[in-house]
Design an enzyme around this catalytic site. Structure first.
Site, short mmCIF file in Angstrom:
data_model
loop_
_atom_site.label_atom_id
_atom_site.label_comp_id
_atom_site.label_asym_id
_atom_site.label_seq_id
_atom_site.Cartn_x
_atom_site.Cartn_y
_atom_site.Cartn_z
N VAL A 162 0.85 -1.19 0.00
CA VAL A 162 0.00 0.00 0.00
C VAL A 162 0.89 1.24 0.00
O VAL A 162 0.68 2.19 -0.77
CB VAL A 162 -0.92 0.00 1.24
N MET A 209 -25.53 -10.44 -44.35
CA MET A 209 -26.76 -10.13 -45.07
C MET A 209 -27.29 -11.34 -45.82
O MET A 209 -27.83 -11.21 -46.91
CB MET A 209 -26.52 -8.97 -46.06
N LYS A 268 -33.68 5.02 -40.70
CA LYS A 268 -35.13 5.18 -40.67
C LYS A 268 -35.56 6.46 -41.38
O LYS A 268 -36.34 6.43 -42.30
CB LYS A 268 -35.60 5.22 -39.22
N ASP A 301 -26.80 4.47 -38.28
CA ASP A 301 -27.45 3.44 -39.07
C ASP A 301 -28.49 2.69 -38.25
O ASP A 301 -28.45 2.71 -37.03
CB ASP A 301 -26.41 2.41 -39.51
N PRO A 310 -21.18 -4.54 -32.68
CA PRO A 310 -22.34 -5.35 -33.03
C PRO A 310 -23.58 -5.10 -32.17
O PRO A 310 -24.65 -5.60 -32.48
CB PRO A 310 -21.84 -6.77 -32.78
N THR A 346 -16.40 -6.07 -35.93
CA THR A 346 -17.33 -6.48 -36.98
C THR A 346 -18.14 -7.70 -36.54
O THR A 346 -17.73 -8.46 -35.66
CB THR A 346 -16.55 -6.76 -38.28
N ALA A 347 -19.33 -7.84 -37.13
CA ALA A 347 -20.27 -8.88 -36.71
C ALA A 347 -19.62 -10.27 -36.70
O ALA A 347 -19.88 -11.07 -35.80
CB ALA A 347 -21.50 -8.88 -37.62
N GLY A 392 -26.29 -11.05 -32.73
CA GLY A 392 -25.04 -11.36 -32.03
C GLY A 392 -24.66 -10.30 -31.01
O GLY A 392 -24.75 -9.10 -31.29
N GLY A 429 -22.98 0.17 -37.74
CA GLY A 429 -22.89 -1.08 -37.00
C GLY A 429 -21.60 -1.81 -37.32
O GLY A 429 -21.06 -1.68 -38.43
N GLY A 430 -21.07 -2.55 -36.36
CA GLY A 430 -19.86 -3.34 -36.61
C GLY A 430 -18.67 -2.46 -36.93
O GLY A 430 -18.43 -1.45 -36.27
N ASP A 431 -17.94 -2.82 -37.97
CA ASP A 431 -16.83 -2.00 -38.46
C ASP A 431 -17.33 -1.19 -39.65
O ASP A 431 -18.07 -1.71 -40.48
CB ASP A 431 -15.66 -2.91 -38.88
N1 SAH Z 1 -20.47 -3.11 -40.97
C1 SAH Z 1 -21.18 -4.21 -40.36
C2 SAH Z 1 -21.91 -5.06 -41.35
C3 SAH Z 1 -23.00 -4.37 -42.08
S1 SAH Z 1 -23.85 -5.42 -43.19
C4 SAH Z 1 -20.19 -5.05 -39.55
O1 SAH Z 1 -18.97 -4.86 -39.66
O2 SAH Z 1 -20.64 -5.89 -38.78
C5 SAH Z 1 -25.24 -5.88 -42.24
C6 SAH Z 1 -25.17 -7.35 -41.90
O3 SAH Z 1 -24.23 -7.55 -40.86
C7 SAH Z 1 -26.45 -7.92 -41.35
O4 SAH Z 1 -27.34 -8.27 -42.38
C8 SAH Z 1 -25.96 -9.14 -40.64
O5 SAH Z 1 -25.67 -10.19 -41.53
C9 SAH Z 1 -24.63 -8.64 -40.08
N2 SAH Z 1 -24.77 -8.18 -38.68
C10 SAH Z 1 -24.55 -6.95 -38.21
N3 SAH Z 1 -24.72 -6.91 -36.89
C11 SAH Z 1 -25.05 -8.15 -36.50
C12 SAH Z 1 -25.34 -8.76 -35.25
N4 SAH Z 1 -25.34 -8.06 -34.11
N5 SAH Z 1 -25.62 -10.09 -35.23
C13 SAH Z 1 -25.62 -10.80 -36.37
N6 SAH Z 1 -25.35 -10.28 -37.57
C14 SAH Z 1 -25.07 -8.97 -37.64
#
Ligand code: SAH
Length: 478
Positions: free
Chosen positions: A23, A384, A270, A248, A225, A332-333, A413, A302-304
């Site tokens: 400490v 997708m 949207k 997005d 994700p 990424t997903a 996911g 979403g994701g990368d």
């Molecule tokens: N840029 C994103 C992908 C965009 S394309 C990335 O890097 O993850 C969109 C697709 O990503 C969806 O149709 C699905 O197939 C996948 N996706 C994105 N988020 C997801 C999640 N939480 N769980 C499962 N699939 C996901």
């Protein structure tokens, strides 16, 4: 005010630490980093403290506490595990009108050490007045994540340039504008990229002219994700810097909730609706127009942002229009779904390569068979793909993949409602229909997906224990 905050200059000044355990060692480390001359008194010392003494960093007195030690000290820290002794030290300090901190004992302390966020020369100190150190520590973590590590370098540069800035901007108002520009403009960006010369040149150049209007920029940020814990720290900082956020549809509400309260959030998924190409053109226009108005625009995906997100096209558009941008990667997903479904995407025994593919193609792209031959030992992840499973199945079978090839669909996911559905290539499409797998879902094809049946740890699973050709396959692996 419960406590009076005070920053002390300990450079070259003697601080007495009584106690020499771990400490005490943490406090010694802190004191040394502030340049203090540290004298440690204790009847015995932890090897780490002994090592400091041997290195000549501290002076160690191995003896029972002696109030005379206080004579040379500016500040006293009691870090023994003996409360009676700590009290004696505190009393002896009080008698000499010296401030004394007793570690983790607010009652005995006349001075407390706060939780610290160090961006030297900037220091942020947080105190709960001793009432709840845990809360102070949690706040510290939060603040730590908010402030750019480059802030320290910016402050140091500003300190060096202080006179020059004062001369070039004698008026307070103009000086303030200049500092604002410094915080938001290219100087911090250059420091973040470890280019101190470029940062200094930008500062010098700006000093010679009128302070440029804050230049707008776009940060292309990956939101991950869904689980907000999977956002990067840099991504979180971007959300706190943002004036405008173009989000997005795939960005989870939990991630958006982390954004600066007064940022304008536009849900471009949207709000814009309409045909796809149209939407994309409007996103491009929104980015450019907000950035041109000097705003910090976060384009949140979403994701990368550069994996199947049309991020590349957005960057090209910004480049063409001369808008500054930065890119913050995201998880990424494919990586998130693999991790959260317990599916190792590569495995020494079962998969030596990994392909990220999209089941969608641009309308004009060729519909011929998959590029290259798909063989065992490969993991393929399709984005997708939910709606195109029958076609995907046909293609993979035609490419020679066995009908018994293990597959998994991961829906939502990393989110609370994650579901992993196991199947084989043969049953992929029918299983998805049977269990009504919805977008967003990822299709994983390859031997490794069978491992998820045992390794799954998050969310729901479907068919994990089913007797299917995949179960036989697992048997064969065992
Ligand atoms: N840029 C994103 C992908 C965009 S394309 C990335 O890097 O993850 C969109 C697709 O990503 C969806 O149709 C699905 O197939 C996948 N996706 C994105 N988020 C997801 C999640 N939480 N769980 C499962 N699939 C996901």
């Amino acid at each position: 005010m419960h406590l009076f905050p005070l920053f002390t200059d300990l450079k070259g000044r003697t601080v007495l630490v009584v106690g020499a355990g771990l400490v005490a060692d943490r406090k010694i480390h802190l004191l040394l980093s502030a340049g203090a001359r540290v004298v440690v008194g204790a009847h015995a010392a932890h090897p780490q403290v002994q090592a400091r003494a041997q290195a000549g960093d501290i002076e160690l007195r191995l003896a029972p506490f002696d109030p005379a030690w206080l004579d040379e000290a500016w500040l006293v820290i009691a870090a023994t595990n003996d409360r009676t002794l700590n009290r004696r030290i505190a009393d002896a300090a009080a008698a000499r009108r010296l401030f004394c901190n007793v570690v983790d004992d607010a009652e005995l302390s006349s001075a407390q050490v706060p939780a610290i966020v160090d961006r030297s020369p900037i220091t942020i100190a947080i105190s709960s007045g001793g009432s709840a150190p845990v809360i102070a520590r949690r706040l510290r973590e939060r603040i730590e994540s908010l402030f750019d590590p480059a802030l320290g370098a910016l402050a140091a540069l500003a300190q060096r340039k202080r006179l020059a800035i004062r001369q070039a901007r004698p008026e307070l108002r103009a000086r303030r504008d200049f500092y604002d520009w410094l915080m938001d403009g290219p100087v911090l960006g250059a420091l973040r990229r470890s280019r101190p010369d470029e940062a200094e040149a930008a500062l010098d150049q700006a000093l010679g002219h009128n302070t440029p209007a804050p230049a707008g920029k776009v940060l292309l940020v990956g939101a991950g994700p869904g689980d907000p814990g999977l956002l990067t720290l840099r991504g979180l900082r971007a959300l706190n810097e943002a004036d405008v956020i173009l989000a997005d549809r795939l960005v989870s509400p939990e991630v958006l909730a982390l954004a600066r309260r007064d940022a304008q959030v536009i849900d471009v998924g949207k709000a814009l609706g309409g045909p796809h190409e149209d939407t994309q053109a409007r996103i491009h226009a929104l980015m450019v127009s907000h950035a041109r108005q000097g705003r910090c625009v976060v384009r949140l995906k979403g994701g990368d942002p550069l994996v199947f997100g049309r991020g590349g096209e957005e960057l090209q558009h910004l480049k063409r229009h001369g808008i500054a941008y930065e890119v913050v990667p995201g998880i990424t997903a494919a990586l998130a779904c693999g991790a959260y479904a317990g599916i190792p995407l590569t495995h020494r025994d079962h998969a030596q390569s990994l392909t990220l593919a999209t089941a969608h193609r641009r309308a004009e792209a060729t519909q011929a068979s998959e590029d290259g031959v798909t063989t065992d030992g490969q993991t393929r992840v399709y984005y997708m793909g939910v709606k195109r499973l029958p076609v995907l199945r046909e293609q993979l079978l035609a490419d020679g993949r066995a009908p018994s090839t293990p597959c998994a669909l991961v829906e939502n996911g990393s989110r609370a409602n994650q579901r992993t559905v196991f199947a084989t290539l043969d049953t992929l499409a029918s299983t998805a229909v049977e269990h009504q797998v919805q977008s967003p879902a990822l299709v994983l094809v390859g031997e490794v997906t069978a491992l998820g049946r045992e390794l799954a740890w998050f969310g729901q699973t479907v068919n994990a224990g089913a007797t299917t050709p995949t179960a036989d396959y697992l048997q064969a692996l065992a």
